[in-house]
Scaffold this motif. Structure first.
Motif, PDB file in Angstrom:
ATOM      1  N   GLU A  12     -73.514  -7.556 -24.139  1.00  0.00           N
ATOM      2  CA  GLU A  12     -72.949  -8.900 -24.102  1.00  0.00           C
ATOM      3  C   GLU A  12     -72.624  -9.336 -25.524  1.00  0.00           C
ATOM      4  O   GLU A  12     -73.374  -9.050 -26.466  1.00  0.00           O
ATOM      5  N   ILE A  13     -71.494 -10.075 -25.698  1.00  0.00           N
ATOM      6  CA  ILE A  13     -71.050 -10.519 -27.013  1.00  0.00           C
ATOM      7  C   ILE A  13     -70.844 -12.024 -27.001  1.00  0.00           C
ATOM      8  O   ILE A  13     -70.363 -12.586 -26.007  1.00  0.00           O
ATOM      9  N   THR A  14     -71.255 -12.669 -28.070  1.00  0.00           N
ATOM     10  CA  THR A  14     -70.974 -14.088 -28.268  1.00  0.00           C
ATOM     11  C   THR A  14     -70.404 -14.246 -29.677  1.00  0.00           C
ATOM     12  O   THR A  14     -70.854 -13.580 -30.619  1.00  0.00           O
ATOM     13  N   ALA A  15     -69.405 -15.100 -29.832  1.00  0.00           N
ATOM     14  CA  ALA A  15     -68.762 -15.309 -31.145  1.00  0.00           C
ATOM     15  C   ALA A  15     -68.594 -16.803 -31.375  1.00  0.00           C
ATOM     16  O   ALA A  15     -68.250 -17.551 -30.442  1.00  0.00           O
ATOM     17  N   ALA A  16     -68.820 -17.225 -32.592  1.00  0.00           N
ATOM     18  CA  ALA A  16     -68.714 -18.642 -32.939  1.00  0.00           C
ATOM     19  C   ALA A  16     -67.281 -18.978 -33.292  1.00  0.00           C
ATOM     20  O   ALA A  16     -66.948 -19.341 -34.432  1.00  0.00           O
ATOM     21  N   GLY A  17     -66.405 -18.832 -32.349  1.00  0.00           N
ATOM     22  CA  GLY A  17     -64.997 -19.111 -32.551  1.00  0.00           C
ATOM     23  C   GLY A  17     -64.197 -18.441 -31.449  1.00  0.00           C
ATOM     24  O   GLY A  17     -64.741 -17.757 -30.577  1.00  0.00           O
ATOM     25  N   VAL A  18     -62.900 -18.631 -31.515  1.00  0.00           N
ATOM     26  CA  VAL A  18     -62.032 -18.041 -30.509  1.00  0.00           C
ATOM     27  C   VAL A  18     -61.582 -16.669 -30.967  1.00  0.00           C
ATOM     28  O   VAL A  18     -60.950 -16.535 -32.027  1.00  0.00           O
ATOM     29  N   VAL A  19     -61.932 -15.644 -30.186  1.00  0.00           N
ATOM     30  CA  VAL A  19     -61.524 -14.270 -30.494  1.00  0.00           C
ATOM     31  C   VAL A  19     -60.907 -13.663 -29.232  1.00  0.00           C
ATOM     32  O   VAL A  19     -61.113 -14.135 -28.119  1.00  0.00           O
ATOM     33  N   GLU A  20     -60.160 -12.590 -29.453  1.00  0.00           N
ATOM     34  CA  GLU A  20     -59.523 -11.891 -28.344  1.00  0.00           C
ATOM     35  C   GLU A  20     -60.058 -10.475 -28.229  1.00  0.00           C
ATOM     36  O   GLU A  20     -60.817  -9.999 -29.093  1.00  0.00           O
ATOM     37  N   ARG A  21     -59.632  -9.779 -27.152  1.00  0.00           N
ATOM     38  CA  ARG A  21     -60.135  -8.430 -26.874  1.00  0.00           C
ATOM     39  C   ARG A  21     -59.850  -7.494 -28.044  1.00  0.00           C
ATOM     40  O   ARG A  21     -60.717  -6.705 -28.457  1.00  0.00           O
ATOM     41  N   SER A  22     -58.641  -7.568 -28.568  1.00  0.00           N
ATOM     42  CA  SER A  22     -58.287  -6.667 -29.682  1.00  0.00           C
ATOM     43  C   SER A  22     -59.180  -6.890 -30.888  1.00  0.00           C
ATOM     44  O   SER A  22     -59.499  -5.939 -31.632  1.00  0.00           O
ATOM     45  N   SER A  60     -63.056 -17.724 -23.671  1.00  0.00           N
ATOM     46  CA  SER A  60     -63.199 -18.738 -24.721  1.00  0.00           C
ATOM     47  C   SER A  60     -63.377 -20.097 -24.075  1.00  0.00           C
ATOM     48  O   SER A  60     -62.663 -20.443 -23.114  1.00  0.00           O
ATOM     49  N   ASP A  61     -64.331 -20.885 -24.597  1.00  0.00           N
ATOM     50  CA  ASP A  61     -64.586 -22.203 -24.038  1.00  0.00           C
ATOM     51  C   ASP A  61     -65.187 -23.099 -25.113  1.00  0.00           C
ATOM     52  O   ASP A  61     -66.210 -22.752 -25.717  1.00  0.00           O
ATOM     53  N   GLU A  62     -64.521 -24.225 -25.376  1.00  0.00           N
ATOM     54  CA  GLU A  62     -65.001 -25.221 -26.335  1.00  0.00           C
ATOM     55  C   GLU A  62     -65.269 -24.616 -27.711  1.00  0.00           C
ATOM     56  O   GLU A  62     -66.285 -24.844 -28.354  1.00  0.00           O
ATOM     57  N   GLY A  63     -64.358 -23.774 -28.146  1.00  0.00           N
ATOM     58  CA  GLY A  63     -64.436 -23.245 -29.504  1.00  0.00           C
ATOM     59  C   GLY A  63     -65.345 -22.053 -29.664  1.00  0.00           C
ATOM     60  O   GLY A  63     -65.529 -21.571 -30.801  1.00  0.00           O
ATOM     61  N   THR A  64     -65.932 -21.527 -28.629  1.00  0.00           N
ATOM     62  CA  THR A  64     -66.774 -20.323 -28.707  1.00  0.00           C
ATOM     63  C   THR A  64     -66.263 -19.290 -27.707  1.00  0.00           C
ATOM     64  O   THR A  64     -65.584 -19.626 -26.728  1.00  0.00           O
ATOM     65  N   SER A  65     -66.618 -18.058 -27.946  1.00  0.00           N
ATOM     66  CA  SER A  65     -66.186 -16.968 -27.069  1.00  0.00           C
ATOM     67  C   SER A  65     -67.402 -16.162 -26.622  1.00  0.00           C
ATOM     68  O   SER A  65     -68.386 -16.019 -27.364  1.00  0.00           O
ATOM     69  N   SER A  66     -67.328 -15.646 -25.409  1.00  0.00           N
ATOM     70  CA  SER A  66     -68.401 -14.793 -24.882  1.00  0.00           C
ATOM     71  C   SER A  66     -67.788 -13.807 -23.905  1.00  0.00           C
ATOM     72  O   SER A  66     -66.701 -14.033 -23.360  1.00  0.00           O
ATOM     73  N   GLY A  67     -68.503 -12.716 -23.661  1.00  0.00           N
ATOM     74  CA  GLY A  67     -67.971 -11.712 -22.735  1.00  0.00           C
ATOM     75  C   GLY A  67     -68.869 -10.502 -22.644  1.00  0.00           C
ATOM     76  O   GLY A  67     -70.022 -10.518 -23.091  1.00  0.00           O
ATOM     77  N   GLU A  68     -68.312  -9.448 -22.051  1.00  0.00           N
ATOM     78  CA  GLU A  68     -69.067  -8.217 -21.837  1.00  0.00           C
ATOM     79  C   GLU A  68     -68.290  -7.045 -22.416  1.00  0.00           C
ATOM     80  O   GLU A  68     -67.062  -7.006 -22.374  1.00  0.00           O
TER      81      GLU A  68
END
Length: 436
Positions: A12-22, A60-68
């Motif tokens: 699982e990944i969490t990022a303090a901002g908007v990021v994309e798959r690439s 991405s939601d409210e300035g943060t990003s998360s995913g798998e």
């Protein structure tokens, strides 16, 4: 996921901002490059198909990003664990700080093995259910040939002859129809419950109807409703506490032969009460004597399906009656019969002389078992019709047809002994039919 992968890394990944798959894929390759040495370089492992593609699902939601993140690995367990740990060293994705946590390393082969075990269990159960033992082949083929004829009539389970037969047998359920089909009865239809369908009710109004029901409260209720919404001519019942689907062939045939006119049942407490009053049960195979009490009626009381062997081998059936006259009439040739010079003196003798000798003839007998007329079996109808006086008993080396039954009833014949039953539209209650 690569088809050669043995393990699947889940993270699982969490990022303090908007990021994309690439961005995530670039961070994985960039920040692990040179970290594990040349043997575990991620790009080289992908080129050699030892590591599959990196699948990323990011939101991405409210300035943060998360995913798998999912990575397929064809390496061994140790190398796969090292590669998974290397993913957790990534702390930057694009311009954003990030964190990756490995949640599971799945053994794909173990999952496949579980699937194999489950599927193999299903296949084995199906194989055992469909397996046919060598000793069952003949019976299996015979039953399938009989049962495959089951059809439907207005959506109800029925035999193939229901639609065009002048007579039908109404039973309770599909299993009863199948049981009767096994025994050659092809004009049965099931009501499928105590609520008699309108299709069955309509069918009974222009057919000769025999209600053949289970010997329980449900059977009684179906008979009562069927008589209210349709028309019933005869009633046949299974023994009390038994179902039609459980009855052997002999009991089914006996119950249908000994069916009771509905008018008689309607005036009685139950069908069983009528049978008890007559001294016969649904499983009885003995023919009850008619209105006459002469030797002819007594003799036929002991002629049943089991008499076949006796008639063809020279032996003779015996009755269980204590009456001396009845015993002499039904037993084989006794001393007096053997010394007689004027022909057969018992019904068994007449059966032997016609059916047992395979003569293809018909013999008409008076109450004293004397021969009134004799001729070809094909001429039975005209012989019975023209015989004067009218015969009491008919011995026919042929199947008993509807025409024979009709003319026998018209002439007051009490007993017909034949080689088999024909397909009757309506059997007169005044004529007793016995097959040998």
């Amino acid at each position: 996921m690569d088809e050669t992968a043995k393990y699947l890394i889940h993270a699982e990944i969490t990022a303090a901002g908007v990021v994309e798959r690439s961005d995530v894929v670039g961070a994985v390759f960039g920040q692990t490059e040179g970290l594990l040495g040349d043997e575990l370089d991620l790009r080289d492992l992908q080129d050699s198909k030892k590591v599959g593609r990196i699948d990323v699902e990011i939101r991405s939601d409210e300035g943060t990003s998360s995913g798998e993140i999912t990575v397929g690995s064809g390496l061994d367990k140790v190398e796969t664990a090292i590669l998974a740990a290397a993913l957790e060293t990534i702390d930057q994705v694009g311009p954003c700080s990030a964190e990756i946590v490995v949640t599971d390393i799945e053994d794909i082969r173990s999952a496949k093995r579980r699937a194999v075990v489950e599927r193999a269990t299903e296949l084995l159960a199906s194989f055992d259910a469909d397996a046919v033992q060598s000793e069952d082949i003949v019976e299996t083929v015979r039953q399938r040939a009989r049962v495959e004829d089951i059809t439907t009539y207005e959506g109800l389970p029925a035999g193939p002859r229901v639609a065009d037969s002048d007579a039908i047998v109404v039973v309770e359920g599909r299993a009863d129809v199948l049981q009767l089909l096994k025994y050659g009865v092809k004009n049965a239809i099931a009501v499928e419950g105590t609520d008699v369908p309108e299709a069955v009710a309509a069918l009974t109004r222009d057919r000769t109807v025999t209600a053949f029901l289970d010997g329980d409260r449900g059977g009684d209720l179906i008979l009562e409703e069927l008589s209210q919404v349709g028309e019933v001519d005869f009633v046949a019942v299974a023994p009390r506490g038994r179902s039609v689907e459980d009855l052997p062939r002999g009991a089914v045939m006996a119950a249908l032969r000994e069916k009771i006119p509905y008018e008689t049942v309607a005036e009685a407490e139950s069908p069983e009460a009528v049978l008890d009053a007559d001294g016969a049960g649904p499983e009885s195979v003995a023919l009850q004597p008619g209105s006459g009490e002469g030797d002819a009626a007594a003799a036929v009381a002991g002629v049943d399906a089991d008499a076949t062997a006796g008639a063809t081998s020279g032996g003779h059936p015996e009755t269980a009656s204590d009456d001396t006259t009845t015993q002499e009439a039904v037993a084989g040739r006794d001393a007096d019969a053997e010394t007689a010079t004027d022909g057969p003196t018992t019904l068994s003798d007449h059966i032997d002389a016609t059916i047992g000798a395979d003569t293809a003839t018909v013999r008409l007998l008076d109450p004293e078992l004397s021969v009134l007329a004799e001729g070809d079996a094909a001429d039975a109808v005209s012989l019975i019709e023209g015989c004067d006086p009218a015969p009491r008993t008919v011995v026919l080396d042929d199947t008993c047809s509807q025409k024979v039954l009709d003319v026998a009833a018209q002439r007051g014949v009490e007993v017909v002994v034949a080689t088999g039953d024909g397909e009757y539209v309506k059997q007169p209650t005044s004529v007793q039919v016995r097959t040998v």
